[in-house]
Design a protein around this motif. Structure first.
Motif, mmCIF file in Angstrom:
data_model
loop_
_atom_site.group_PDB
_atom_site.id
_atom_site.type_symbol
_atom_site.label_atom_id
_atom_site.label_comp_id
_atom_site.label_asym_id
_atom_site.label_seq_id
_atom_site.Cartn_x
_atom_site.Cartn_y
_atom_site.Cartn_z
ATOM 1 N N VAL A 35 0.896 -1.163 -0.064
ATOM 2 C CA VAL A 35 -0.146 0.048 -0.013
ATOM 3 C C VAL A 35 1.009 1.284 0.086
ATOM 4 N N ASN A 36 0.360 2.232 -0.421
ATOM 5 C CA ASN A 36 1.154 3.563 -0.807
ATOM 6 C C ASN A 36 0.916 4.479 0.810
ATOM 7 N N GLU A 37 1.820 5.614 0.506
ATOM 8 C CA GLU A 37 1.683 6.733 1.169
ATOM 9 C C GLU A 37 0.312 7.056 1.984
ATOM 10 N N ALA A 38 -0.623 7.028 0.876
ATOM 11 C CA ALA A 38 -1.785 7.528 1.498
ATOM 12 C C ALA A 38 -2.693 6.676 2.545
ATOM 13 N N VAL A 39 -2.462 5.386 2.237
ATOM 14 C CA VAL A 39 -2.972 4.440 3.300
ATOM 15 C C VAL A 39 -2.291 4.608 4.550
ATOM 16 N N ILE A 40 -1.041 4.625 4.518
ATOM 17 C CA ILE A 40 -0.203 4.838 5.646
ATOM 18 C C ILE A 40 -0.638 6.038 6.712
ATOM 19 N N LYS A 41 -1.001 7.123 5.853
ATOM 20 C CA LYS A 41 -1.379 8.344 6.664
ATOM 21 C C LYS A 41 -2.789 8.143 7.125
ATOM 22 N N MET A 42 -3.612 7.387 6.626
ATOM 23 C CA MET A 42 -4.832 6.996 6.985
ATOM 24 C C MET A 42 -4.721 6.051 8.367
ATOM 25 N N MET A 43 -3.942 5.149 8.329
ATOM 26 C CA MET A 43 -3.637 4.372 9.477
ATOM 27 C C MET A 43 -3.214 5.108 10.613
ATOM 28 N N GLU A 44 -2.081 6.132 10.288
ATOM 29 C CA GLU A 44 -1.625 6.860 11.342
ATOM 30 C C GLU A 44 -2.663 7.491 12.154
ATOM 31 N N TYR A 45 -3.571 8.010 11.359
ATOM 32 C CA TYR A 45 -4.715 8.893 11.657
ATOM 33 C C TYR A 45 -5.616 8.209 12.815
ATOM 34 N N ALA A 46 -5.696 7.248 12.194
ATOM 35 C CA ALA A 46 -6.894 6.093 12.842
ATOM 36 C C ALA A 46 -6.158 5.815 14.334
ATOM 37 N N GLU A 47 -4.934 5.438 14.358
ATOM 38 C CA GLU A 47 -3.968 5.110 15.558
ATOM 39 C C GLU A 47 -4.111 6.296 16.337
ATOM 40 N N HIS A 48 -3.754 7.506 15.827
ATOM 41 C CA HIS A 48 -3.435 8.782 16.705
ATOM 42 C C HIS A 48 -4.843 9.209 17.432
ATOM 43 N N SER A 49 -6.029 9.336 16.585
ATOM 44 C CA SER A 49 -7.230 9.637 17.055
ATOM 45 C C SER A 49 -7.809 8.634 18.103
ATOM 46 N N GLN A 50 -7.282 7.445 17.924
ATOM 47 C CA GLN A 50 -7.945 6.276 18.576
ATOM 48 C C GLN A 50 -9.385 6.054 18.044
ATOM 49 N N ASP A 51 -9.313 6.197 16.860
ATOM 50 C CA ASP A 51 -10.728 5.790 16.189
ATOM 51 C C ASP A 51 -10.781 4.333 15.657
ATOM 52 N N ILE A 52 -11.259 3.394 16.712
ATOM 53 C CA ILE A 52 -11.291 2.158 16.432
ATOM 54 C C ILE A 52 -12.141 1.667 15.224
ATOM 55 N N ASP A 53 -13.230 2.391 15.091
ATOM 56 C CA ASP A 53 -14.035 2.041 13.880
ATOM 57 C C ASP A 53 -13.327 2.108 12.638
ATOM 58 N N MET A 54 -12.538 3.149 12.492
ATOM 59 C CA MET A 54 -11.928 3.609 11.354
ATOM 60 C C MET A 54 -10.662 2.653 11.167
ATOM 61 N N ARG A 55 -10.099 2.194 12.156
ATOM 62 C CA ARG A 55 -9.034 1.549 12.071
ATOM 63 C C ARG A 55 -9.280 0.051 11.392
ATOM 64 N N TYR A 56 -10.576 -0.412 12.267
ATOM 65 C CA TYR A 56 -11.015 -1.753 11.724
ATOM 66 C C TYR A 56 -11.430 -1.733 10.371
ATOM 67 N N ARG A 57 -12.237 -0.725 9.920
ATOM 68 C CA ARG A 57 -12.504 -0.474 8.207
ATOM 69 C C ARG A 57 -11.380 -0.692 7.249
ATOM 70 N N LEU A 58 -10.331 0.238 7.860
ATOM 71 C CA LEU A 58 -9.025 0.212 6.989
ATOM 72 C C LEU A 58 -8.424 -1.066 6.657
ATOM 73 N N ILE A 59 -8.229 -1.958 7.943
ATOM 74 C CA ILE A 59 -7.619 -3.230 7.976
ATOM 75 C C ILE A 59 -8.581 -4.035 7.142
ATOM 76 N N GLN A 60 -9.788 -4.069 7.324
ATOM 77 C CA GLN A 60 -10.593 -4.909 6.471
ATOM 78 C C GLN A 60 -10.117 -4.628 4.959
ATOM 79 N N ARG A 61 -10.081 -3.250 4.522
ATOM 80 C CA ARG A 61 -9.854 -2.870 3.079
ATOM 81 C C ARG A 61 -8.565 -3.316 2.624
ATOM 82 N N ILE A 62 -7.748 -3.152 3.452
ATOM 83 C CA ILE A 62 -6.324 -3.338 2.949
ATOM 84 C C ILE A 62 -5.993 -5.076 2.795
ATOM 85 N N ALA A 63 -6.803 -5.805 3.657
ATOM 86 C CA ALA A 63 -6.739 -7.382 3.535
ATOM 87 C C ALA A 63 -7.441 -7.524 2.387
#
Lengths: 216, 719
Positions: B156-184
């Motif tokens: 995955v590229n920079e864009a996804v990494i940025k999104m993951m970082e945001y989700a981690e940082h803001s402790q947005d569990i829902d977003m993190r979960y959806r992101l991981i699903q998408r990447i998988a």
């Protein structure tokens, strides 16, 4: 599509096809020439593959329909559909790209084979604004153009250099050709055979009549 | 009528209401076009209001009102992204679709994601948070290829990494979960590009490739004849439809194509795949007709008819992609120049072919008509593809009642439609050239030209419509056809196509010259294709420049003049030679005799002996004389001692200047290019020919070496 009409203030309808490698600036050339086609208010994009321009040369009125195949360069064998019935062809290369010049040579070969000498050819070296990166010498191109009976021009669509001249010259030659064909038709005698030598480039004997051009 | 309705709808792309352009509104980071829109409340345009007011006729009501409509023309990226969410905190689907399809022209995914994440941070715990997230995931789900790195599909590229970082940082569990699903999901189901689709289709062939004899073109060609016309058309359509459905429309944009062709080849473009397939169809047409030199004429004729009939069915199936491919291949020089083949076609088939040609060349008109019919097969869910599609969907509504029924009734199951992609590519190149990607405000700020995006999207939206229409073909794939298409036929390159074409039918100008040469009082006799020596010829032909075919083809025919084929002779009647048969654009054939002192022609006991010399457009007089002397077995004579003299009609002569370029110096108006070599200094000796007949003919026979074998020799009796 050949020029029709017999009345004396005759209107010539000419089909001109633009050929050449991708990215040599065919579309820029034609858009530069028929500029006002793409102003702000003109929303329509349908019909874009064929643009028209009206001009008057001497006392002759000419309607050019200019067919641009840009974007379709990689579709093999597509040329015939476009250049059939053309009165003129503008073969464009990029002066910084020798491959594009070789491609022009291929087009000339093909057009000559398909359409003989009926079609007027103009070869254009575009992008003279990039003179420093030139890869095709003027001499080579001019020599080649002469050898195949084509006119050679150098243009810069970006700086609007030489564009008008290309279409004027081509129109003038297409009128000459149409006149010649008419004359041949009229004189259907067997002696007309002497004009068969198509390879001879006719030089203009008289200076060209004053030329006016512009949108009607 | 069609163009009229087009123009009308275009003037008001948003809907059918009256909308007038009023002014341009300049902001600091955006330029808007302001339109005035008149809304009538009584006429039934706005049902809810109309019902309300009609309850009580006595109460005065608002009959109509003019409102201002602002349309974004240009803005900074930040501003555009804000514009995608309207005042009610909903995604503005029209603008969103335009942006997502066109943003790659002006910026990168990473830049977009960065700005969106900034917005997201600022909008935390507000109603705007939801639509921004929605936008991010729309992008991620609909354009997964934007999030994969160019070098490897799994990364995955920079864009996804940025999104993951945001989700981690803001402790947005829902977003993190959806992101991981998408990447998988992305790594499990990589998005196939067109080239990959083709490979995948090929690889799934059940037939073992090694079982197939490699060079059996005749058998493969025969197979085609055994397939039904409709069957072939359907199978081709199936491939085209598959490619179209997998096309990523935004890759058609001029800039993107430029980027994908130069450099980064890891990311294969789906457009490139479509073009490859188009070219593959062309190649099949050419190879099936030209691949086998031993194919009898009758079979080749059947093959040509086959392709015309297939093209006809492609038209019925509304597959304009393969239709254009087949028709342009048949019109390509190597096939189109086979005059005798075409002349042998039944009038009906030729007529059908011409109709199809007209159809392909007036593609614009056809496209508009097809568009209507194509639209009838689309689903209502296409409505939200923005302005362009809204316009089309009105078309759909108006046309549905009339068209759809008759359409489906006539053709049964056919609803699909595949356009020729090249048209759209041209339009997009035009737009790209005509409109700048950025515009400047009065204050000199550089803005993204959203108007351009909107116009480009109109075209992409049409492609999307066709994509959904393509899904409605109901055709069963047949593996044996796919095998035939991809593997069975030996494919010729364009050089081979030409050389084979020239072997099948020699150039007409030279056919003419042969007729002149071999023309005798007994009538015209021609040689057919001689199979021995063919391979030599073919080799020689392929080595030669195309323009130099002339001597070879002539000589071949000459060399077989003893074994004439009736077939050949019958068919030559249809060829007409209009101009001097000895001339091509760069070379000519001169008949050169040795001076027999009579001035006009050479007689040796009643036999006129001449050699035909091929002269190109750069040869000087000396070299032509040299060549002629050599052929006359006068290798030791000095060319400087001879003049080249053209024999003109009416008993006139013309001495070619010694330093001239012969091709241009000669009088090419003559029906026959006859010349003599005359010794400059030799005294006039009447009755003493320099070369007695008996000697000359024996010498000619004795020097049949490799070179001479292919030169034109002919002894003609003059009556």
């Amino acid at each position: 599509m050949a020029a029709s009409a017999v009345a004396s203030p005759r209107v010539h309808d000419f089909k001109v096809v633009l050929l050449g490698e991708g990215c040599v600036g065919k579309t820029s050339l034609v858009l530069r020439y028929v500029e006002n086609k793409f102003n702000e208010k003109h929303e329509s994009t349908l019909q874009a593959s064929f643009l028209t321009k009206k001009l008057t040369i001497g006392n002759r009125r000419v309607n050019l329909s200019i067919w641009d195949t840009a974007g379709q360069e990689r579709f093999h064998a597509l040329g015939p559909i476009y250049y059939r019935d053309s009165n003129g062809a503008i073969l464009t290369y990029d002066i910084t790209d020798d491959d594009s010049f070789q491609k022009v040579k291929n087009w000339v070969k093909e057009l000559k084979k398909m359409l003989g000498t009926d079609i007027m050819l103009t070869i254009i070296g575009n992008k003279t604004d990039l003179e420093k990166q030139r890869n095709v010498s003027v001499e080579t191109a001019e020599q080649y153009a002469e050898s195949v009976g084509a006119t050679h021009f150098q243009t810069s669509a970006k700086l609007n250099r030489g564009v008008e001249e290309v279409f004027l010259d081509l129109s003038r030659r297409m009128i000459e050709q149409a006149d010649k064909q008419d004359a041949e038709k009229r004189a259907l005698s067997p002696s007309s055979r002497s004009t068969a030598a198509g390879n001879v480039v006719l030089l203009e004997e008289t200076p060209a009549a004053p030329i006016k051009s512009g949108c009607c | 009528m069609q163009s009229l309705s087009n123009a009308d709808t275009r003037r008001s792309p948003e809907n059918g209401d009256h909308r007038k352009y009023w002014m341009e509104e300049d902001g600091d980071d955006a330029i808007y076009g302001v339109f005035l829109k008149k809304i009538r409340y009584r006429s039934g345009c706005s049902p809810s209001l109309a019902v309300d007011t009609s309850c009580n006729e006595a109460v005065s009501y608002l009959e109509w009102q003019t409102i201002k409509v602002k349309v974004l023309k240009a803005a900074t990226l930040d501003r555009v992204l804000r514009q995608l969410i309207n005042d009610e905190n909903e995604l503005d689907s029209g603008t969103v679709n335009i942006f997502l399809d066109t943003y790659r022209e002006v910026t990168t995914t990473a830049a977009v994601v960065t700005i969106l994440l900034e917005h997201l941070t600022a909008a935390r715990e507000t109603p705007r948070e939801r639509p921004i997230k929605q936008l991010l995931f729309t992008l991620l789900e609909n354009y997964p290829e934007d999030f994969t790195s160019h070098s490897s599909r799994v990364d995955v590229n920079e864009a996804v990494i940025k999104m993951m970082e945001y989700a981690e940082h803001s402790q947005d569990i829902d977003m993190r979960y959806r992101l991981i699903q998408r990447i998988a999901a992305m790594s499990a189901q990589p998005h196939l590009s067109h080239l990959e689709v083709l490979e995948w289709i090929q690889d799934s062939q059940p037939v073992q490739l090694t079982d197939f004899p490699a060079d059996d073109t005749t058998a493969a060609a025969q197979d085609l004849l055994n397939y039904g016309d409709k069957f072939v058309a359907e199978q081709l359509t199936l491939l085209d439809a598959e490619l179209l459905r997998r096309l990523r429309p935004h890759e058609c944009l001029a800039n993107e194509r430029l980027r994908s062709t130069s450099g980064n080849s890891a990311r294969t473009s789906t457009v490139q795949g479509t073009i490859c397939h188009f070219n593959a169809v062309c190649a099949r047409v050419e190879s099936s007709l030209l691949g086998d030199l031993n194919m009898p004429n009758a079979l080749r004729q059947r093959m040509l008819i086959k392709w015309i009939d297939i093209a006809h069915f492609l038209f019925i199936l509304k597959n304009f992609s393969s239709l254009t491919a087949v028709i342009s291949a048949l019109q390509a020089e190597p096939i189109f120049r086979l005059k005798r083949l075409w002349a042998s076609l039944p009038t009906e088939k030729l007529g059908r072919f011409k109709e199809l040609v007209v159809l392909c060349s007036s593609d614009r008109m056809a496209a508009t008509n097809d568009l209507q019919q194509g639209v009838t097969a689309t689903q209502p869910s296409m409505q939200n593809y923005g302005a362009g599609v809204k316009e089309l969907s009105t078309l759909k509504i108006t046309k549905r009642t009339g068209h759809r029924r008759s359409h489906s009734d006539n053709t049964g199951k056919v609803h699909g439609m595949v356009p020729y992609l090249g048209k759209f590519l041209t339009d997009l190149v035009m737009l790209d050239t005509a409109l700048p990607a950025h515009v400047c405000t009065k204050t000199g700020r550089r803005l993204l030209n959203f108007d351009k995006c909107r116009k480009e999207f109109e075209i992409l939206a049409q492609i999307r419509l066709y994509q959904s229409a393509a899904a409605s073909y109901l055709i069963e794939p047949q593996d044996h056809f796919r095998f035939w298409f991809y593997r069975a036929l030996r494919i010729l390159d364009s050089e081979d196509c030409f050389s084979n074409s020239f072997l099948i039918e020699p150039p007409p100008s030279l056919t003419g010259s042969c007729s002149e040469i071999s023309d005798s009082s007994e009538g015209r006799k021609r040689g057919g294709l001689l199979s021995s020596g063919l391979s030599t010829l073919k080799r020689m032909v392929s080595q030669e420049n195309l323009l130099q075919y002339a001597p070879l083809t002539v000589s071949r025919k000459n060399s077989v003049s003893s074994s004439q084929s009736l077939d050949y002779r019958r068919q030559t009647k249809s060829t007409t030679v209009t101009k001097s048969p000895y001339l091509t654009d760069t070379q000519c054939i001169l008949k050169i005799s040795l001076d027999g002192n009579t001035g006009s022609s050479v007689f040796y006991g009643g036999v006129n002996l001449y050699k035909s010399i091929m002269v190109n457009d750069s040869q000087k007089t000396t070299s032509v004389i040299r060549a002629a002397l050599d052929k006359h077995d006068r290798q030791h004579d000095d060319p400087n001692c001879y003049d080249l003299v053209q024999i003109l009609s009416r008993d006139e002569e013309f001495v070619i200047p010694f330093d001239a370029t012969v091709f241009y110096a000669i009088n090419s108006g003559e029906s026959e290019l006859k010349f003599v070599l005359r010794k400059k200094t030799s005294p006039f000796k009447f009755g003493q020919p320099p070369l007695p007949k008996s000697r000359s003919s024996s010498k000619t026979r004795s020097t049949k070496d490799a070179v001479n074998k292919w030169s034109i020799k002919s002894i003609t009796r003059t009556v």
